[in-house]
Design an enzyme around this catalytic site. Structure first.
Site, mmCIF file in Angstrom:
data_model
loop_
_atom_site.group_PDB
_atom_site.id
_atom_site.type_symbol
_atom_site.label_atom_id
_atom_site.label_comp_id
_atom_site.label_asym_id
_atom_site.label_seq_id
_atom_site.Cartn_x
_atom_site.Cartn_y
_atom_site.Cartn_z
ATOM 1 N N HIS A 87 0.804 -1.233 0.000
ATOM 2 C CA HIS A 87 0.000 0.000 0.000
ATOM 3 C C HIS A 87 0.831 1.273 0.000
ATOM 4 O O HIS A 87 0.265 2.362 -0.111
ATOM 5 C CB HIS A 87 -0.935 0.018 1.217
ATOM 6 C CG HIS A 87 -1.945 -1.095 1.228
ATOM 7 N ND1 HIS A 87 -3.009 -1.122 0.371
ATOM 8 C CD2 HIS A 87 -2.038 -2.207 1.992
ATOM 9 C CE1 HIS A 87 -3.738 -2.226 0.607
ATOM 10 N NE2 HIS A 87 -3.157 -2.895 1.580
ATOM 11 N N CYS A 184 -31.438 2.759 21.321
ATOM 12 C CA CYS A 184 -30.391 3.788 21.191
ATOM 13 C C CYS A 184 -31.017 5.179 21.078
ATOM 14 O O CYS A 184 -30.523 6.150 21.663
ATOM 15 C CB CYS A 184 -29.530 3.527 19.961
ATOM 16 S SG CYS A 184 -28.873 1.844 19.852
ATOM 17 N N CYS A 187 -31.915 7.588 24.241
ATOM 18 C CA CYS A 187 -30.882 8.451 24.821
ATOM 19 C C CYS A 187 -30.339 9.430 23.788
ATOM 20 O O CYS A 187 -30.259 10.627 24.034
ATOM 21 C CB CYS A 187 -29.728 7.619 25.367
ATOM 22 S SG CYS A 187 -30.116 6.782 26.918
ATOM 23 N N HIS A 188 -29.958 8.894 22.634
ATOM 24 C CA HIS A 188 -29.096 9.686 21.744
ATOM 25 C C HIS A 188 -29.856 10.539 20.749
ATOM 26 O O HIS A 188 -29.257 11.346 20.061
ATOM 27 C CB HIS A 188 -28.112 8.756 21.035
ATOM 28 C CG HIS A 188 -27.153 8.110 21.998
ATOM 29 N ND1 HIS A 188 -26.245 8.839 22.728
ATOM 30 C CD2 HIS A 188 -26.987 6.813 22.376
ATOM 31 C CE1 HIS A 188 -25.538 8.014 23.498
ATOM 32 N NE2 HIS A 188 -25.978 6.781 23.317
ATOM 33 N N CYS A 229 -22.801 0.371 25.948
ATOM 34 C CA CYS A 229 -24.152 0.940 25.934
ATOM 35 C C CYS A 229 -25.187 -0.174 26.133
ATOM 36 O O CYS A 229 -26.135 -0.017 26.893
ATOM 37 C CB CYS A 229 -24.415 1.652 24.613
ATOM 38 S SG CYS A 229 -24.302 3.449 24.710
#
Lengths: 268, 107
Positions: A87, A184, A187-188, A229
């Protein structure tokens, strides 16, 4: 990159008279850290934490970047090949890669994320053993690769063959789980900016991962964070690198679209 | 111990304080954690001492305790009257040490 400092505009309205009450309404221009209302976790972090991220010397995550740079040049496995051998200069060949992963991999007929691509290269092309998830070399290499895209906008591809996996990721994100029966989004999305006990809830943006987390005293992967979480809502967790987490990783990347890759970000 | 990182300004003025930053990779195991698999305490393993010398003379030193986080970062000010060399030394509980040097150019 030294991140531009957010401009702080504080309006102070002072009531003249007997007592002087200062009510400060903060209206902060977060610069690149906010795009169309999507806010990086940077904007929810304490000023002290942001200061650590802004200083490449102080940011402990750069230690992992340095380790990754060493590994990039080192020969691994039976074939005596190094990443650099194929690479070349990572600053060129890997620029932008971290901004678009995870991607659809036709040979797997599903998504592949950065950690899995690194291990695929090791086992299939270098004759080396796969690095264990969350091991120091895998974290260092992932952090190093994603760091090459720092400052670039997160821009995943969610259509074409990736579309069904994106939908699965979205379903994961919105599904209630665990004894606390929370998804999720609870909360978010519905409560971002509010306090969860002593912590301010962020929008759950993934643009800074792998992240140097002060609680972890080191760098950790996005999947480790998602697991944390899941545990917090007392749900069954999935294995790091599982299809569930890779799919939600794509959905999270889409949520964070346009935000700059911050790897390695610093969070509490 | 891993190679430390050190930052000293390229040019400094005689008699004027300049900031020196140092950071080293270390797990700073506090000695208070328990190995969940065995129930045994994980032994303390921290960097307990840091010293900085300018041409052999001690200009800054610190004693570190278990409350210091992993990968300790220190920043401090030094005054130099003439060009010289700063020498840094970290010592941990195992007796292991790491050193680094940096030139100070006074203009």
């Amino acid at each position: 990159m030294r991140a531009p400092q957010p401009v702080r505009r504080v309006l102070v309205a002072a009531a003249a008279g007997v007592a002087c009450f200062a009510s400060a309404a903060e209206d902060i221009d977060w610069g690149p850290y906010e795009v169309d209302g999507r806010r990086s976790g940077y904007t929810y972090a304490a000023a002290e934490t942001r200061a650590i991220q802004d200083d490449d010397f102080e940011n402990g995550g750069l230690l992992w970047v340095e380790k990754g740079a060493e590994l990039w040049e080192t020969a691994h496995g039976a074939d005596g090949a190094s990443c650099q051998g194929c690479h070349g200069d990572a600053a060129e060949s890997m620029r932008g890669v971290g901004a678009r992963y995870p991607v659809y991999a036709a040979e797997r007929e599903k998504l592949i994320n950065l950690e899995q691509r690194i291990n695929q290269c090791r086992t299939e092309r270098m004759g080396a053993e796969a690095w264990r998830w969350e091991s120091e070399p895998l974290l260092a290499m992932t952090t190093y690769l994603r760091h090459q895209s720092r400052g670039m906008a997160v821009s995943p591809v969610i259509d074409g063959p990736a579309a069904p996996f994106f939908e699965q990721g979205k379903a994961f994100y919105t599904k209630r789980r665990g004894q606390l029966d929370l998804a999720c989004i609870h909360c978010h999305e519905m409560n971002s900016g509010n306090m969860l006990r002593a912590q301010r809830l962020s929008q759950g943006m993934s643009n800074g991962f792998p992240t140097y987390r002060l609680k972890w005293q080191g760098v950790g992967s996005l999947h480790r964070r998602i697991r944390g979480c899941n545990e917090d809502v007392r749900a069954e967790t999935y294995a790091p690198g599982s299809d569930e987490y890779v799919n939600v990783e794509l959905y999270l990347a889409w949520r964070a679209r346009g935000l700059p890759v911050e790897t390695p970000a610093v969070r509490n | 111990m891993d190679k430390p990182r050190v930052k000293v300004p390229k040019k400094v003025k005689a008699g004027e304080p300049f900031e020196v930053k140092v950071l080293i990779s270390h797990k700073m195991e506090s000695g208070q954690r328990v190995d969940e698999a065995t129930g045994n305490k994980i032994p303390r393993m921290i960097i307990n001492r840091f010293e900085a010398r300018l041409d052999g003379e001690m200009v800054f030193s610190a004693t570190l305790y278990p409350a210091v986080s992993a990968n300790p970062y220190l920043a401090f000010y030094v005054v130099a009257e003439q060009s010289g060399e700063l020498e840094f030394k970290w010592l941990d509980d195992s007796g292991d040490s790491a050193t680094a040097k940096a030139k100070v150019a006074v203009s």
